[in-house]
Design a protein around this motif. Structure first.
Motif, short mmCIF file in Angstrom:
data_model
loop_
_atom_site.label_atom_id
_atom_site.label_comp_id
_atom_site.label_asym_id
_atom_site.label_seq_id
_atom_site.Cartn_x
_atom_site.Cartn_y
_atom_site.Cartn_z
N GLU A 264 11.85 9.82 25.33
CA GLU A 264 11.90 10.90 24.34
C GLU A 264 10.51 11.49 24.12
O GLU A 264 10.36 12.70 23.92
CB GLU A 264 12.49 10.39 23.03
CG GLU A 264 13.97 10.08 23.08
CD GLU A 264 14.79 11.32 23.41
OE1 GLU A 264 14.48 12.40 22.87
OE2 GLU A 264 15.73 11.22 24.22
N ALA A 265 9.49 10.63 24.14
CA ALA A 265 8.12 11.13 24.01
C ALA A 265 7.75 12.01 25.20
O ALA A 265 7.13 13.07 25.04
CB ALA A 265 7.14 9.96 23.89
N VAL A 266 8.12 11.57 26.40
CA VAL A 266 7.82 12.36 27.60
C VAL A 266 8.52 13.71 27.55
O VAL A 266 7.95 14.75 27.89
CB VAL A 266 8.21 11.58 28.87
CG1 VAL A 266 8.12 12.46 30.11
CG2 VAL A 266 7.32 10.35 29.02
N LYS A 267 9.76 13.71 27.10
CA LYS A 267 10.51 14.97 26.96
C LYS A 267 9.81 15.91 25.99
O LYS A 267 9.68 17.12 26.24
CB LYS A 267 11.93 14.66 26.48
CG LYS A 267 12.82 15.88 26.33
CD LYS A 267 14.21 15.47 25.87
CE LYS A 267 15.11 16.69 25.67
NZ LYS A 267 16.47 16.28 25.19
N LEU A 268 9.35 15.36 24.88
CA LEU A 268 8.64 16.16 23.88
C LEU A 268 7.33 16.70 24.43
O LEU A 268 6.98 17.87 24.23
CB LEU A 268 8.39 15.32 22.63
CG LEU A 268 7.57 15.96 21.51
CD1 LEU A 268 8.21 17.24 21.02
CD2 LEU A 268 7.40 14.97 20.36
N MET A 269 6.57 15.85 25.14
CA MET A 269 5.30 16.29 25.72
C MET A 269 5.52 17.42 26.71
O MET A 269 4.77 18.41 26.73
CB MET A 269 4.60 15.12 26.40
CG MET A 269 3.91 14.17 25.45
SD MET A 269 2.88 12.97 26.31
CE MET A 269 4.05 11.67 26.66
N ARG A 270 6.52 17.30 27.56
CA ARG A 270 6.80 18.35 28.55
C ARG A 270 7.08 19.67 27.85
O ARG A 270 6.60 20.73 28.27
CB ARG A 270 7.99 17.95 29.41
CG ARG A 270 7.73 16.78 30.34
CD ARG A 270 8.93 16.52 31.22
NE ARG A 270 9.13 17.58 32.20
CZ ARG A 270 10.07 17.55 33.15
NH1 ARG A 270 10.89 16.52 33.23
NH2 ARG A 270 10.18 18.55 33.99
N LYS A 271 7.83 19.61 26.78
CA LYS A 271 8.17 20.83 26.05
C LYS A 271 6.93 21.48 25.45
O LYS A 271 6.75 22.70 25.51
CB LYS A 271 9.18 20.50 24.95
CG LYS A 271 9.63 21.69 24.14
CD LYS A 271 10.65 21.29 23.08
CE LYS A 271 11.08 22.49 22.25
NZ LYS A 271 12.08 22.11 21.21
N ARG A 272 6.03 20.66 24.86
CA ARG A 272 4.82 21.20 24.24
C ARG A 272 3.85 21.74 25.28
O ARG A 272 3.22 22.78 25.07
CB ARG A 272 4.10 20.12 23.43
CG ARG A 272 4.78 19.68 22.17
CD ARG A 272 3.90 18.71 21.40
NE ARG A 272 2.84 19.40 20.66
CZ ARG A 272 1.85 18.77 20.04
NH1 ARG A 272 1.75 17.44 20.10
NH2 ARG A 272 0.94 19.45 19.37
#
Length: 284
Positions: A264-272
């Motif tokens: 979930e953190a990786v998904k959030l980082m990719r989005k940002r």
């Protein structure tokens, strides 16, 4: 190429080449003894709502998707940190810096550990310690049986006690507390920060907020990156979380390597990060 590495951080660190990173910033779990989580909410105008906002208007609270969580409990906290900090020391370039973000409960134990790790033949780890930066803020609950804890500690260590990057001219400037004592010219220009950084937390309702637990303000990371690295340098964060270090690096012409095993953190980082820089995601 900027990278997000989805992997357990110790395993990922061991694959990186020695003396390859000029700046490392980490904000590890603080060993608080609880599960860290944040629930994201949205306030919708509703005359029958459960809360009152600006101007006395009523709003209804809607719970959105829960943000990533993690268990912040360690039987041997220093034992968890030690091998990761040893790798961090190995990865630093000869003029590199480590910024270690922690809270007042654990900072003294961590400083002794870092003094040991940064001690090498002919170099004292205590001499590699440059500053303890106090990040002070004023938000949240106020207990009545002790002074409210409203600061974090950031320890700055350098690979070499005398040779390191410190571009003070790159910092933002802050207002004088008594501008009338310094004259109009100085007051208008502002002053360089000291080792106490007054900076608000990430606003719970602001655009910067991602909902990630323990997210740190972009302004704190940008100050560190501008002063303690040069354009084109690589910034490493191996407790990357919401990816703020990567955003700060990209906004200031630096490369970044972000490591986190939480999908979930990786998904959030990719989005940002896809809106500020090209990147690739690496999985084991």
């Amino acid at each position: 190429m900027n990278r997000i590495i989805r992997q357990e951080n110790l395993a990922a660190l061991r694959k990186l080449p020695s003396a390859s990173v000029p700046l490392i910033y980490i904000d590890p779990p603080f060993n608080t003894g609880v599960r860290q989580k944040r629930t994201r909410i949205r306030a919708v105008r509703d005359v029958t709502g459960d809360r009152t906002g600006f101007g006395g208007h009523r709003y209804r609270t809607e719970i959105l998707k829960t943000a990533p969580t993690y268990i912040d409990i360690f039987d041997d906290y220093l034992g968890f940190l030690r091998p990761r900090l040893l790798e961090a020391h190995r990865l630093l370039t000869p003029t590199g810096s480590l910024f270690f973000h922690i809270d007042p409960r654990e900072v003294h134990y961590c400083k002794v550990l870092l003094d040991e790790i940064f001690t090498t033949p002919g170099v004292s780890g205590r001499d590699c310690f440059q500053n303890e930066i106090i990040w002070a803020y004023d938000y949240g609950a106020r207990p009545t049986k002790r002074w409210p804890a409203k600061h974090d500690n950031i320890l700055w260590y350098t690979k070499d006690p005398k040779l390191y990057t410190f571009n003070l001219e790159g910092t933002d400037r802050i207002p004088y507390m008594a501008p009338g004592l310094v004259g109009a010219t100085k007051a208008a220009r502002g002053k360089t920060p000291t080792d106490v950084w007054w900076h608000t937390i990430v606003s719970p309702t602001g655009k910067e907020k991602t909902g990630y637990p323990t997210q740190k303000p972009l302004g704190i990371l940008e100050r560190i990156i501008r002063v303690h690295s040069n354009p084109g340098d690589t910034v490493l964060d191996f407790f990357a979380g919401s990816g703020t270090a990567g955003v700060a690096a990209a906004r200031n012409g630096r490369e970044y390597i972000l490591i986190d095993q939480n999908p979930e953190a990786v998904k959030l980082m990719r989005k940002r990060l896809k809106v500020v820089s090209p990147l690739k995601v690496v999985s084991p």
